[in-house]
Write a protein that holds these residues in place. Structure first.
Motif, mmCIF file in Angstrom:
data_model
loop_
_atom_site.group_PDB
_atom_site.id
_atom_site.type_symbol
_atom_site.label_atom_id
_atom_site.label_comp_id
_atom_site.label_asym_id
_atom_site.label_seq_id
_atom_site.Cartn_x
_atom_site.Cartn_y
_atom_site.Cartn_z
ATOM 1 N N LEU A 269 1.033 -1.118 -0.172
ATOM 2 C CA LEU A 269 0.384 -0.188 0.070
ATOM 3 C C LEU A 269 1.300 1.401 0.142
ATOM 4 C CD1 LEU A 269 -2.802 -1.210 2.291
ATOM 5 C CD2 LEU A 269 -2.768 -1.222 0.165
ATOM 6 N N HIS A 270 2.096 1.312 0.299
ATOM 7 C CA HIS A 270 3.055 2.437 0.220
ATOM 8 C C HIS A 270 3.869 2.013 -1.324
ATOM 9 C CE1 HIS A 270 4.906 5.471 2.279
ATOM 10 N NE2 HIS A 270 5.561 4.801 2.900
ATOM 11 N N ALA A 273 4.779 -0.367 -3.397
ATOM 12 C CA ALA A 273 2.819 -0.664 -5.126
ATOM 13 C C ALA A 273 3.879 -0.380 -6.332
ATOM 14 C CB ALA A 273 2.665 0.113 -4.538
ATOM 15 N N LYS A 306 -7.067 -3.849 -4.903
ATOM 16 C CA LYS A 306 -7.178 -2.138 -5.663
ATOM 17 C C LYS A 306 -6.035 -2.292 -6.398
ATOM 18 C CE LYS A 306 -8.471 0.420 -1.023
ATOM 19 N NZ LYS A 306 -7.798 0.235 -0.352
ATOM 20 N N LEU A 307 -5.732 -1.272 -7.680
ATOM 21 C CA LEU A 307 -5.638 -1.603 -8.987
ATOM 22 C C LEU A 307 -4.501 -0.429 -8.120
ATOM 23 C CD1 LEU A 307 -5.768 -2.127 -11.628
ATOM 24 C CD2 LEU A 307 -6.756 0.420 -12.265
ATOM 25 N N GLY A 309 -1.405 1.554 -7.727
ATOM 26 C CA GLY A 309 -0.531 3.154 -8.363
ATOM 27 C C GLY A 309 -1.504 4.092 -9.076
ATOM 28 N N PHE A 310 -2.512 3.839 -8.783
ATOM 29 C CA PHE A 310 -4.249 4.674 -8.310
ATOM 30 C C PHE A 310 -4.132 4.258 -6.756
ATOM 31 C CE2 PHE A 310 -3.676 3.174 -12.693
ATOM 32 C CZ PHE A 310 -4.849 4.153 -12.887
ATOM 33 N N GLY A 311 -4.243 5.671 -6.685
ATOM 34 C CA GLY A 311 -5.429 6.429 -5.505
ATOM 35 C C GLY A 311 -4.551 7.191 -4.732
ATOM 36 N N ARG A 313 -3.519 9.096 -0.461
ATOM 37 C CA ARG A 313 -4.061 9.663 0.224
ATOM 38 C C ARG A 313 -4.572 10.951 0.711
ATOM 39 N NH1 ARG A 313 -5.340 7.885 6.095
ATOM 40 N NH2 ARG A 313 -5.744 6.506 5.091
ATOM 41 N N TYR A 358 -16.373 4.746 -10.979
ATOM 42 C CA TYR A 358 -15.942 4.639 -9.832
ATOM 43 C C TYR A 358 -14.444 5.494 -9.404
ATOM 44 C CZ TYR A 358 -13.656 1.290 -6.829
ATOM 45 O OH TYR A 358 -13.084 0.311 -5.459
ATOM 46 N N ARG A 362 -14.115 8.701 -6.604
ATOM 47 C CA ARG A 362 -13.296 8.424 -5.790
ATOM 48 C C ARG A 362 -11.619 9.533 -5.826
ATOM 49 N NH1 ARG A 362 -16.015 4.469 -6.913
ATOM 50 N NH2 ARG A 362 -17.355 3.295 -4.716
ATOM 51 N N LEU A 364 -9.089 8.298 -7.671
ATOM 52 C CA LEU A 364 -8.737 8.154 -7.475
ATOM 53 C C LEU A 364 -7.380 8.471 -9.207
ATOM 54 C CD1 LEU A 364 -10.261 4.763 -6.999
ATOM 55 C CD2 LEU A 364 -9.223 6.191 -5.995
ATOM 56 N N ASN A 367 -0.559 7.557 -8.694
ATOM 57 C CA ASN A 367 0.684 8.435 -7.963
ATOM 58 C C ASN A 367 1.839 7.448 -8.588
ATOM 59 O OD1 ASN A 367 0.985 5.124 -6.986
ATOM 60 N ND2 ASN A 367 -0.827 5.007 -6.153
ATOM 61 N N ASP A 369 4.118 5.643 -8.102
ATOM 62 C CA ASP A 369 4.368 4.366 -8.247
ATOM 63 C C ASP A 369 3.913 3.579 -9.465
ATOM 64 O OD1 ASP A 369 6.070 4.108 -5.852
ATOM 65 O OD2 ASP A 369 4.633 3.628 -4.425
#
Ligand code: ACO
Length: 434
Positions: A269-270, A273, A306-307, A309-311, A313, A358, A362, A364, A367, A369
């Motif tokens: 998640l960090h 990714a 979860k995809l 590289g997307f989204g 915080r 979607y 959101r 998204l 990012n 990564d």
């Protein structure tokens, strides 16, 4: 605390028939925060903020980001300018000491780093003790905390000279540890650093050279790696940096604090990714390029997927680092002639996701990564080395944040509260009676 923090406003909280007035802090970019440090003492309440999405844990003068506007600045300098004109070691200097160096300061800093790149020879045996398929992040984190055994001066966390030499040693030696963890995994001879090469070129040399042949670092590849390191160099209070601060707040040495940050970065998640992105892209290519299938999977609440590289915080519009990296990925693929089937799929995936309700709803976006793994891959790094490279990039930020925390008179040991939801008091029952 920076001297640009103002405390002229207050906020009021009404609870249980009482009213509490709390100071409001305002930073130099007008960000406001309610200081709730007296809340529990005066009302019995604690705050609840799972994931700390709304909690400020410190004041900091290092990095500013505005997630809505897609702004990222190190010490006031926009990331776009640093990425276009600076070098990784100059950015490291800026983050740690607060100002861009003069030519003389930069030369002295680079020379110090260059002359500390060797690790203690006893550490060669350290690499041998891991299994051949050990993940390089585990070896890097272990080697980083292991260095504290060779340099006990790192325990003098309030001695400026000790902090300085620890800073230089960490920046100088992390690439050597990272490259050797890779050499161990592929059963090749460890390659010693070369002091005539720049920081990124030397990392490539230690990774890819073999003792039996000359190895030439392509300048455009070294440049691309340097750019990635700049883009990763700091990102204020993310999970790994907060970990470094939390662990450091116990007054343990900098090696132990940074090692904890490396472990936090490893998670998918960090920083992990980037590895997960390539795994996903490879799966899509293998399945005949069915991008829509993976977008549908990411939207399925029961799929636990979860995809990667997307989204983000904080970024809810675009990640400015992703924009810069996307352009660089194009250049590196050209320079290395790497097979770009994955890049094509990445572009398609980005397009489909960005137009999907979607993801739009959101906020998204790709990012940092999403494209970094493609560059690492084109350079020749195996997937399990991507996050090691990220750690080398993030190191100056971790160091700057650790030093800021240690130097601040406001710092306290990090120790959150909780709301207990377990069983109320009950009496112990001897095992025979259960
Ligand atoms: N794919 C599909 N859905 C997603 C994704 C994604 N990549 N990211 C978030 N969502 C959804 C969530 O399921 C949630 O949907 P819901 O409201 O219907 O429940 C909504 O978007 C909000 O997401 P949260 O998980 O609440 O956002 P949070 O801020 O907690 O998480 C994170 C941010 C961890 C980065 C998340 O977006 C994610 O897991 N992304 C994939 C992993 C990744 O790329 N990590 C690297 C981040 S950059 C870095 O660390 C260097």
């Amino acid at each position: 605390m920076t001297d640009t923090v103002s405390r002229t406003e207050t906020a009021r909280l009404a609870f249980d028939g009482r009213e509490l007035e709390m100071p409001v802090l305002r930073g130099s970019e007008d960000e406001a925060a309610v200081d709730i440090s007296k809340l529990r003492a005066e009302t019995g309440l604690v705050t609840m903020d799972i994931g700390y999405g709304n909690t400020g844990s410190c004041t900091s003068a290092i990095t500013y980001l505005d997630g809505e506007a897609g702004v990222l600045r190190y010490r006031g300098y926009p990331i776009e300018q640093l990425a276009g004109q600076s070098s990784f070691l100059e950015v490291a200097y800026l983050l740690i000491y607060g100002e861009l160096p003069t030519r003389q300061q930069l030369d002295a800093f680079v020379s110090e780093i260059t002359h500390h790149t060797l690790i203690r020879e006893e550490m060669r045996h350290f690499f041998d003790s891991f299994p051949a398929d050990a993940h390089p992040m585990a070896v890097l984190a272990s080697g980083t905390v292991g260095m504290s055994t060779f340099y006990p001066d790192s325990w003098e966390i309030f001695d400026p000279d000790a902090v300085e030499i620890t800073t230089l040693r960490l920046i100088a030696k992390l690439p050597t540890l990272a490259a050797w963890s890779f050499k161990k995994a592929i059963g090749q001879a460890y390659v010693y650093p070369r002091n005539d090469l720049g920081y990124s070129a030397n990392l490539l040399h230690m990774m890819f050279a073999v003792p039996s042949e000359p190895y030439e670092v392509k300048p455009e590849v070294a440049e691309a790696l340097d750019l990635l390191l700049i883009l990763h160099a700091d990102h204020e209070q993310n999970a790994s940096t907060s970990t470094v601060r939390m662990v450091g707040s116990t007054h343990v040495n900098m090696y132990a604090s940074i090692s904890a940050g490396i472990n936090a970065l490893w998670g998918p998640l960090h920083g992990g990714a980037n590895e997960a992105v390539i795994n996903t892209l490879e799966r899509i290519v293998k399945s005949g390029g069915d991008v829509a299938k993976y977008v549908a999977l990411a939207k399925d609440p029961n799929a636990n997927f979860k995809l990667p590289g997307f989204g983000h915080r904080v970024y809810k519009n675009f990640d400015p680092r992703a924009t810069i990296i996307k352009r660089a990925a194009d250049r590196v693929l050209d320079a290395t002639g790497a097979d770009d089937a994955l890049f094509e799929v990445a572009l398609k995936l980005e397009e489909v996701a960005l137009n999907d309700e979607y993801f739009v709803q959101r906020k998204l976006y790709p990012n940092v990564d999403f494209y970094s793994g493609l560059i690492y891959r084109a350079i020749g790094f195996p997937k399990n080395m991507f996050t090691n490279c990220f750690a080398i990039g993030r190191l100056p930020g971790w160091i700057a944040q650790w030093r800021e925390m240690i130097a601040s008179s406001e710092t306290k040991i990090g120790r959150p509260r909780q709301v207990y939801t377990g069983v109320k008091q009950r009496d112990y029952v001897p095992i025979e009676a259960r």
